[in-house]
Design a protein around this motif. Structure first.
Motif, PDB file in Angstrom:
ATOM      1  N   ALA A 142       9.758   3.280  14.466  1.00  0.00           N
ATOM      2  CA  ALA A 142       8.887   3.408  15.642  1.00  0.00           C
ATOM      3  C   ALA A 142       7.721   4.332  15.304  1.00  0.00           C
ATOM      4  N   ARG A 143       6.569   4.014  15.840  1.00  0.00           N
ATOM      5  CA  ARG A 143       5.380   4.846  15.597  1.00  0.00           C
ATOM      6  C   ARG A 143       5.171   5.819  16.753  1.00  0.00           C
ATOM      7  N   SER A 144       4.786   7.045  16.412  1.00  0.00           N
ATOM      8  CA  SER A 144       4.554   8.090  17.407  1.00  0.00           C
ATOM      9  C   SER A 144       3.305   8.881  17.006  1.00  0.00           C
ATOM     10  N   ALA A 192       2.099 -10.279  -0.400  1.00  0.00           N
ATOM     11  CA  ALA A 192       1.863  -8.899   0.048  1.00  0.00           C
ATOM     12  C   ALA A 192       2.892  -8.517   1.089  1.00  0.00           C
ATOM     13  N   ARG A 193       3.156  -7.230   1.150  1.00  0.00           N
ATOM     14  CA  ARG A 193       3.939  -6.665   2.257  1.00  0.00           C
ATOM     15  C   ARG A 193       2.943  -5.842   3.035  1.00  0.00           C
ATOM     16  N   VAL A 194       2.775  -6.194   4.300  1.00  0.00           N
ATOM     17  CA  VAL A 194       1.789  -5.492   5.130  1.00  0.00           C
ATOM     18  C   VAL A 194       2.397  -5.196   6.500  1.00  0.00           C
ATOM     19  N   GLU A 225      -1.074   8.120  14.190  1.00  0.00           N
ATOM     20  CA  GLU A 225       0.271   7.792  14.676  1.00  0.00           C
ATOM     21  C   GLU A 225       0.967   6.961  13.619  1.00  0.00           C
ATOM     22  N   ASN A 226       2.247   7.250  13.448  1.00  0.00           N
ATOM     23  CA  ASN A 226       3.014   6.497  12.448  1.00  0.00           C
ATOM     24  C   ASN A 226       4.500   6.834  12.567  1.00  0.00           C
ATOM     25  N   ASN A 227       5.292   6.172  11.713  1.00  0.00           N
ATOM     26  CA  ASN A 227       6.739   6.413  11.705  1.00  0.00           C
ATOM     27  C   ASN A 227       7.068   7.629  10.812  1.00  0.00           C
ATOM     28  N   ASN A 286       0.818  -1.228   0.000  1.00  0.00           N
ATOM     29  CA  ASN A 286       0.000   0.000   0.000  1.00  0.00           C
ATOM     30  C   ASN A 286       0.848   1.272   0.000  1.00  0.00           C
ATOM     31  N   GLN A 287       2.156   1.106   0.034  1.00  0.00           N
ATOM     32  CA  GLN A 287       3.021   2.286   0.051  1.00  0.00           C
ATOM     33  C   GLN A 287       3.427   2.678  -1.375  1.00  0.00           C
ATOM     34  N   PRO A 288       3.881   3.937  -1.560  1.00  0.00           N
ATOM     35  CA  PRO A 288       4.215   4.387  -2.918  1.00  0.00           C
ATOM     36  C   PRO A 288       5.432   3.694  -3.541  1.00  0.00           C
ATOM     37  N   PRO A 301       8.812   7.978   7.886  1.00  0.00           N
ATOM     38  CA  PRO A 301       8.557   7.896   6.448  1.00  0.00           C
ATOM     39  C   PRO A 301       7.064   7.909   6.069  1.00  0.00           C
ATOM     40  N   SER A 302       6.206   7.311   6.903  1.00  0.00           N
ATOM     41  CA  SER A 302       4.775   7.329   6.566  1.00  0.00           C
ATOM     42  C   SER A 302       4.167   8.701   6.832  1.00  0.00           C
ATOM     43  N   TYR A 303       4.593   9.330   7.930  1.00  0.00           N
ATOM     44  CA  TYR A 303       4.126  10.688   8.251  1.00  0.00           C
ATOM     45  C   TYR A 303       4.459  11.613   7.072  1.00  0.00           C
ATOM     46  N   PHE A 344      -7.820   9.845  17.784  1.00  0.00           N
ATOM     47  CA  PHE A 344      -6.731   9.376  16.917  1.00  0.00           C
ATOM     48  C   PHE A 344      -7.187   8.235  16.025  1.00  0.00           C
ATOM     49  N   ARG A 345      -6.805   8.334  14.775  1.00  0.00           N
ATOM     50  CA  ARG A 345      -7.030   7.195  13.876  1.00  0.00           C
ATOM     51  C   ARG A 345      -6.085   6.067  14.290  1.00  0.00           C
ATOM     52  N   VAL A 346      -6.577   4.821  14.254  1.00  0.00           N
ATOM     53  CA  VAL A 346      -5.688   3.671  14.464  1.00  0.00           C
ATOM     54  C   VAL A 346      -5.834   2.708  13.298  1.00  0.00           C
ATOM     55  N   GLN A 347      -4.831   1.867  13.104  1.00  0.00           N
ATOM     56  CA  GLN A 347      -4.934   0.803  12.106  1.00  0.00           C
ATOM     57  C   GLN A 347      -6.101  -0.113  12.525  1.00  0.00           C
ATOM     58  N   PRO A 348      -6.789  -0.712  11.573  1.00  0.00           N
ATOM     59  CA  PRO A 348      -7.934  -1.543  11.933  1.00  0.00           C
ATOM     60  C   PRO A 348      -7.497  -2.833  12.645  1.00  0.00           C
ATOM     61  N   GLU A 374      -6.949  -1.702   0.042  1.00  0.00           N
ATOM     62  CA  GLU A 374      -6.444  -1.291   1.355  1.00  0.00           C
ATOM     63  C   GLU A 374      -5.900  -2.536   2.069  1.00  0.00           C
ATOM     64  N   GLU A 375      -5.044  -2.281   3.026  1.00  0.00           N
ATOM     65  CA  GLU A 375      -4.252  -3.353   3.645  1.00  0.00           C
ATOM     66  C   GLU A 375      -5.066  -4.562   4.160  1.00  0.00           C
ATOM     67  N   LYS A 376      -6.138  -4.268   4.907  1.00  0.00           N
ATOM     68  CA  LYS A 376      -6.874  -5.382   5.509  1.00  0.00           C
ATOM     69  C   LYS A 376      -7.561  -6.238   4.431  1.00  0.00           C
ATOM     70  N   PRO A 395       6.906  -4.284  13.200  1.00  0.00           N
ATOM     71  CA  PRO A 395       7.614  -4.559  11.939  1.00  0.00           C
ATOM     72  C   PRO A 395       6.638  -4.759  10.776  1.00  0.00           C
ATOM     73  N   GLU A 396       7.155  -4.626   9.583  1.00  0.00           N
ATOM     74  CA  GLU A 396       6.397  -4.986   8.388  1.00  0.00           C
ATOM     75  C   GLU A 396       6.671  -6.464   8.138  1.00  0.00           C
ATOM     76  N   ILE A 397       5.742  -7.124   7.479  1.00  0.00           N
ATOM     77  CA  ILE A 397       5.931  -8.550   7.211  1.00  0.00           C
ATOM     78  C   ILE A 397       5.604  -8.836   5.743  1.00  0.00           C
TER      79      ILE A 397
END
Ligand code: GTR
Length: 360
Positions: A181-183, A121-123, A242-244, A67-69, A246-248, A202-206, A105-107, A269-271
């Motif tokens: 790390a996510r902040s 997939a990389r998620v 919240e995110n790291n 899902n990343q560019p 590069p995503s921010y 705050f939005r959170v990942q599902p 989307e990721e889910k 981590p990403e997997i």
């Protein structure tokens, strides 16, 4: 002879159509038609030339979602993985990388991988905890003392066991990628203490784990898909996310949420995952090539990660955002609030947690 020629011409036509359809960069198909696409690996046979009795080489083409560019470290890792697989199989296995959530989307992507409709997939590990709850151990807030500790764990038997354990849920875990790390960031005010989070949305990942984490901090969680976050902040439906780094940066969330507090509550981590049903159709030799290639691609991904973190810090500083560092004492106060989250999501895995903590 005439018949053979006409068969050969039809095959050439089919082949060229198939290769047009596989161009991930040029192609923008509606999500629906993508979902309905063929589940089995696409196989194409080289046209038989005249009477020559050469064994046709079967090429297998697989789809991989991210899902990343295009230039994000995970996508670069995916491309490296695909390159190594193609090289080691002399082009017999081709993995087409669909970045920027072209496949959903990721889910939804994870569900499609579980069903075998998407092959790889990389998620993020967070949404994966909904499919394989024990993974929450590796995504507990403040479980790692830092990046080195996390990598020591992921590269140990513990990391390998978690990858292997995914086969019970229809996946094959292939490797880990870095996600820092996510902040928290928000559009309302600088967060300097854990109490400043009270009442903010705050939005959170599902994932239930993420909902519980934000609640434990006294804030209000809203699960949303990644692609919906920018406009939700912009229209004040939520106060932040919240995110790291590069995503921010690459999501442009920094444009609408200018306060970034480095509380580093999570290292998720990403997997890289494969569909078990896809890999079950391959020979053990090919599965091994895929597993080794994925592991090898982690090196490039981690190098690219470190570069992207530095680049992102600069973009965000140049934009004039307020970045708030926290003292170790203040971070410890964030961590103290996480006790109920640990109990609920990892209460059954105390032995593994002890092992992880002993690796600090
Ligand atoms: C990013 C991650 C994405 C996605 C996103 C999110 O760090 O790379 O796969 O999980 O976070 O917050 O949804």
């Amino acid at each position: 002879m005439k018949k053979i020629l006409s068969i050969a011409m039809t095959l050439v036509l089919v082949l060229s159509l198939a290769s047009c359809g596989g161009d991930a960069k040029k192609e923008e198909k509606p999500a629906e038609s993508k979902k309905a696409e063929e589940k089995a690996p696409e196989t194409t046979k080289a046209p038989e030339k005249e009477e020559k009795a050469e064994e046709p080489v079967e090429q297998m083409v697989f789809k991989m979602a991210d899902n990343q560019p295009a230039d994000y470290p995970t996508t670069l890792g995916d491309l490296e993985f695909a390159r190594i697989v193609e090289e080691k199989t002399n082009g017999r296995i081709k993995i087409e990388v669909y970045h920027s959530k072209q496949l959903g989307e990721e889910k939804d992507v994870i569900e499609q991988v579980q069903l075998g409709a998407i092959d790889f997939a990389r998620v993020s590990l967070s949404p994966m905890t909904e499919f394989s709850p024990s993974l929450a151990v590796l995504a507990l807030p403040y479980i790692y003392s830092g990046s080195d500790h996390m990598w020591k764990v992921l590269n140990s038997e513990i990391g390998d066991d978690f990858l292997a354990g995914l086969s019970d849920s229809g996946f094959v875990g292939l490797t880990w990628y870095d996600s820092g790390a996510r902040s928290f960031y928000n559009s309302v005010k600088p967060i300097k203490t854990v109490d400043d989070l009270a009442g903010l949305k705050f939005r959170v990942q599902p994932a239930e784990l993420m909902v519980d984490m934000v609640e434990a901090l006294g804030a209000s969680p809203t699960p949303l898909n990644y692609g919906e976050v920018y406009s939700a902040i912009q229209t004040n439906v939520i106060d932040g996310a919240e995110n790291n780094w590069p995503s921010y940066n690459t999501s442009s969330h920094y444009e609408v949420a200018k306060y970034y507090t480095l509380d580093e509550h999570l290292r998720v981590p990403e997997i890289v995952i494969a569909s078990k049903s896809t890999l079950d159709k391959l020979s053990p030799e090919d599965v091994e090539i895929i597993k080794v290639a994925a592991k090898e691609s982690t090196k490039l991904q981690r190098d690219e990660w470190n570069k992207k973190v530095e680049e992102s810090k600069k973009v965000i500083a140049d934009n004039g955002n307020e970045v708030i560092e926290l003292s170790d004492e203040e971070k410890a106060k964030f961590a103290e609030r996480m006790a109920p989250v640990w109990e609920k999501h990892a209460g059954d895995y105390k032995d593994i947690i002890e092992k992880i903590q002993a690796m600090k």
